[in-house]
Design an enzyme around this catalytic site. Structure first.
Site, mmCIF file in Angstrom:
data_model
loop_
_atom_site.group_PDB
_atom_site.id
_atom_site.type_symbol
_atom_site.label_atom_id
_atom_site.label_comp_id
_atom_site.label_asym_id
_atom_site.label_seq_id
_atom_site.Cartn_x
_atom_site.Cartn_y
_atom_site.Cartn_z
ATOM 1 N N CYS A 2 0.848 -1.189 0.000
ATOM 2 C CA CYS A 2 0.000 0.000 0.000
ATOM 3 C C CYS A 2 0.887 1.243 0.000
ATOM 4 C CB CYS A 2 -0.939 0.061 1.191
ATOM 5 S SG CYS A 2 -2.018 -1.338 1.346
ATOM 6 N N ARG A 27 3.961 -0.669 -4.592
ATOM 7 C CA ARG A 27 3.670 -1.063 -3.205
ATOM 8 C C ARG A 27 2.317 -1.743 -3.071
ATOM 9 N NH1 ARG A 27 7.603 0.037 0.790
ATOM 10 N NH2 ARG A 27 9.096 1.327 -0.271
ATOM 11 N N TRP A 75 -3.042 -2.683 -1.449
ATOM 12 C CA TRP A 75 -2.830 -4.131 -1.550
ATOM 13 C C TRP A 75 -3.747 -4.722 -0.493
ATOM 14 C CZ3 TRP A 75 -1.324 -8.215 1.550
ATOM 15 C CH2 TRP A 75 -0.944 -9.382 0.885
ATOM 16 N N ASN A 99 -2.139 2.662 5.863
ATOM 17 C CA ASN A 99 -1.336 1.462 5.603
ATOM 18 C C ASN A 99 -1.218 0.695 6.913
ATOM 19 O OD1 ASN A 99 -0.856 2.331 3.039
ATOM 20 N ND2 ASN A 99 1.305 2.820 3.349
ATOM 21 N N GLY A 100 -1.237 -0.620 6.845
ATOM 22 C CA GLY A 100 -1.074 -1.416 8.066
ATOM 23 C C GLY A 100 -2.355 -2.189 8.364
ATOM 24 N N LYS A 488 12.409 -16.377 -8.334
ATOM 25 C CA LYS A 488 12.228 -15.318 -9.337
ATOM 26 C C LYS A 488 11.272 -15.794 -10.419
ATOM 27 C CE LYS A 488 13.440 -12.949 -7.645
ATOM 28 N NZ LYS A 488 13.925 -12.270 -6.473
ATOM 29 N N GLU A 491 7.576 -16.122 -9.070
ATOM 30 C CA GLU A 491 6.823 -14.931 -8.664
ATOM 31 C C GLU A 491 6.433 -14.035 -9.818
ATOM 32 O OE1 GLU A 491 10.523 -12.514 -6.688
ATOM 33 O OE2 GLU A 491 8.542 -11.770 -6.212
ATOM 34 N N HIS A 507 15.998 -38.582 -3.295
ATOM 35 C CA HIS A 507 15.166 -38.776 -2.098
ATOM 36 C C HIS A 507 13.730 -38.338 -2.333
ATOM 37 C CE1 HIS A 507 18.748 -39.835 0.114
ATOM 38 N NE2 HIS A 507 19.350 -38.786 -0.451
ATOM 39 N N LYS A 604 5.493 -4.806 -3.263
ATOM 40 C CA LYS A 604 6.820 -4.589 -2.689
ATOM 41 C C LYS A 604 6.667 -4.234 -1.219
ATOM 42 C CE LYS A 604 11.188 -4.070 -4.130
ATOM 43 N NZ LYS A 604 11.860 -5.228 -4.755
HETATM 44 C C1 F6R Z 1 11.292 -11.663 -4.052
HETATM 45 C C2 F6R Z 1 11.118 -10.590 -3.123
HETATM 46 C C3 F6R Z 1 10.717 -10.908 -1.732
HETATM 47 C C4 F6R Z 1 11.509 -10.052 -0.751
HETATM 48 C C5 F6R Z 1 10.983 -10.278 0.680
HETATM 49 C C6 F6R Z 1 11.790 -9.523 1.706
HETATM 50 O O1 F6R Z 1 11.736 -11.214 -5.280
HETATM 51 O O2 F6R Z 1 11.279 -9.441 -3.458
HETATM 52 O O3 F6R Z 1 10.860 -12.258 -1.461
HETATM 53 O O4 F6R Z 1 12.850 -10.392 -0.835
HETATM 54 O O5 F6R Z 1 9.652 -9.853 0.737
HETATM 55 O O6 F6R Z 1 11.763 -8.162 1.459
HETATM 56 P P1 F6R Z 1 12.770 -7.189 2.166
HETATM 57 O O7 F6R Z 1 14.120 -7.494 1.653
HETATM 58 O O8 F6R Z 1 12.317 -5.812 1.764
HETATM 59 O O9 F6R Z 1 12.672 -7.421 3.638
#
Ligand code: F6R
Length: 609
Positions: A2, A27, A75, A99-100, A488, A491, A507, A604
């Site tokens: 957000c 975000r 979000w 936010n939160g 990567k 996602e 295994h 993000k």
């Molecule tokens: C994957 C990705 C996430 C972040 C995770 C931690 O590409 O971006 O897995 O790495 O959410 O985020 P930070 O580093 O901001 O704590």
């Protein structure tokens, strides 16, 4: 997760709100909204499901030149993405963006349901109604109403509130969710992330938890919730405009992959002395005695940051004697009754510096009296401010949701921290020198690998677009790199990609190999190379569709595709292989036609648990 923006000044508020929201869209991007208020107290509320472009479409019919307003890109946590659940939320004459998460929203709502007609399923509307109940139609100052309401709230928030009855002021507050106030000339701007303020002002006040600010176009009054005045520090915003633009690339992700030579150079700047074979990290603030006494490292992170910790741990164990390294997932560790031995240091790894689980771990670990060191990118972020010491990775803003350049620099920053411990423990220079030499050489080697292989990877990726399942494989340091590669791909391209240590294949996972799957194997030259080659053969014997990434020029098994990296690097090869994985995920996603920078369901900076 957000994004919040706010404006009070002499210019057209809608312009700043929309441009600010676009900057913060990474975000959260499932719905958005803005409200502006005219001088005579008329509010214009516009909200839309979907991305900011949907909001912009509605804006043309509601254009005004109001001088105050707030906005939000969402979000979803409580309530599905919809116009009704989008912020700002209204109660009486006040509007709120948040936010939160308000954890006790159910209890609060039960008290408010008789006085407020709830229109959404959000916890935010509950907070709006609560503030309004104390505001009592403007009988009390807005700031007092906000403070009274926040004293009853359990949870996390960054908020901005405006009122039709006081159209010249805004109230903002934070607890666990960032809020930055931009100080301009005859204007004050608000954002949950300083990137929205870039180009408008260079001066900012970062609110601390438990602080509330009353803002007008030329005043900012910060207090604690207990009404103690705070003399807020004005800090310089370091980000520049180029850092938050695509700079000619089609996507932020490609830009961020390609700028790794520069971003890693920033991580290394002033910290590596190749001539004397030493590294110097000022930030951790540990004395030589303290470094010497370290016996145990706990590395905490989520997602990519966790993978970075895992990869760094393999290296640190190799060159630092008598030290154990434990790498943990923050969302698990925060609830474990983990014993941390004496003489431990915890590395708290986070690009955003705001990840809720990582932050919670930091606080738990601090309670145990363990020294905490941040490996953080976002300057001034909550984690950066709460750790005992830290090393910024300095990679600049990472805007694409998928983390790339931060990973590379996090690994190296942690390895450098390991090297400072090893230096203090008087590990022989001949053991450490190869690491230091390679670290210094990495930016150029990264440049070479990206340049040499980009087109090759694009062509290979185009052949696997129709697959929905992938297996990444690696041994030793290539294993965490394989894990990061799989993350990567999954996602951003929604391929069900998982990583396994090569030795684990027999295994269980070997049973998966069939025509629905393709496999990506990371094969760095080194002591375990031959063993990994045997593992590749086991997959080939089951008709696996194998892509191999290797620096072994003589590799000649009949796999479907090979990416041969030419490099002088011997130790950090898995980091170079990860560049190939990053490019592979990027080109696969472009070929599939998905949104590269804003993958579905994600956002993000995960500031909620
Ligand atoms: C994957 C990705 C996430 C972040 C995770 C931690 O590409 O971006 O897995 O790495 O959410 O985020 P930070 O580093 O901001 O704590």
């Amino acid at each position: 997760m957000c994004g919040i923006v706010g404006y009070v000044g002499e210019k057209d508020a809608q312009n700043f709100l929309i441009s600010g929201l676009k900057r913060l869209e990474y975000r959260g991007y499932d719905s958005a909204g803005i409200v502006t208020i005219s001088e005579n107290g008329k509010a214009t509320l516009i909200r839309a499901k979907g991305k900011i472009v949907e909001l912009e479409k509605k804006l043309s019919k509601n254009k005004n030149d109001d001088k105050i307003g707030i906005g939000h890109t969402r979000w979803a946590t409580h309530g599905e993405p919809s116009e009704n659940n989008a912020h700002p939320h209204k109660a009486g004459s006040i509007y709120l963006v948040h936010n939160g998460i308000i954890e006790n929203y159910k209890e609060l709502k039960a008290e408010l349901v008789s006085s407020h007609d709830f229109k959404s399923n959000t916890d935010t509307e509950v907070l709006a109604a609560l503030i309004n109940s104390f505001y009592d139609n403007g009988k009390h100052p807005l700031v007092n109403a906000v403070v009274q309401a926040l004293k009853l709230v359990k949870g996390t928030y960054g908020i901005a509130v405006v009122s039709e009855l006081e159209p010249e002021e805004m109230v903002v507050a934070r607890c666990g969710s960032p809020l930055v106030i931009g100080v301009g000339h005859d204007e004050t701007l608000v954002a949950s992330d300083a990137s929205a303020l870039v180009g408008h002002t260079k001066n900012a006040i970062y609110l601390n938890d438990g602080e509330v600010a009353l803002i007008t176009k030329n005043s900012i009054e910060v207090k604690t919730l207990n009404a103690e005045p705070v003399s807020a520090k004005v800090e310089e915003i370091e980000t520049n405009l180029a850092a938050i633009q695509k700079g000619g690339y089609d996507h932020f992700l490609l830009k961020e992959i390609m700028e790794q030579p520069e971003s890693l150079s920033e991580t290394l700047r002033g910290r590596v002395d190749v001539e004397n074979n030493t590294v110097h990290l000022g930030g951790p603030g540990l004395s030589q005695d303290e470094l010497r006494s370290i016996k145990h490292l706990v590395i905490v992170g989520c997602g990519t940051a966790y993978h970075a910790g895992l990869l760094a741990s393999y290296y640190i164990e190799k060159f630092t004697p008598e030290i154990t390294v434990e790498v943990v997932i923050a969302s698990e560790y925060r609830y474990r009754d983990a014993y941390i031995p004496d003489d431990s240091v915890a590395l708290i790894v986070s690009q955003s510096g705001e990840t809720a689980d990582t932050l919670a771990c930091l606080r738990e670990i601090k309670k145990k009296g363990v020294k905490t060191i941040g490996i953080v990118n976002a300057i001034g972020s909550t984690i950066a401010r709460e750790v005992d010491g830290g090393t910024y990775v300095h990679v600049g803003p990472e805007i694409s949701v998928a983390s790339t350049k931060a990973f590379t620099s996090q690994v190296i920053a942690m390895v450098m921290f390991g090297l400072t411990i090893a230096q203090a423990k008087s590990v022989k220079s001949s053991i450490l020198a190869p690491y230091i030499k390679e670290i210094a050489a990495l930016p150029e080697e990264i440049r070479k690998v990206l340049k040499d292989n980009s087109e090759i990877v694009k062509t290979i990726a185009s052949k696997y677009v129709d697959y929905d399942h992938a297996i990444y494989l690696g041994r030793d340091t290539a294993y965490p790199s394989a894990m990061e590669g799989a993350l990567k791909l999954k996602e951003i391209s929604y391929v069900d990609a998982n990583a396994y240590a090569f030795g684990e294949l027999k295994h269980g996972p070997l049973a998966l190999v069939d025509d629905r799957f393709f496999e990506i194997a990371l094969l760095p030259e080194g002591p375990l190379f031959e063993k990994a080659v045997s593992n590749v053969q086991e997959v080939l014997a089951r008709d696996g569709h194998m892509i191999v990434i290797t620096d072994a020029q003589e590799f000649d098994l009949p796999v479907e595709n090979v990416v041969k990296i030419t490099t002088d690097i011997k130790i950090f090869t898995p980091l170079l292989m990860n560049l190939i994985s990053q490019l592979f995920a990027y080109y696969t996603t472009v070929a599939k036609g998905f949104n590269v920078d804003q993958p579905r369901n994600l956002a993000k900076s995960v500031t909620v648990e």
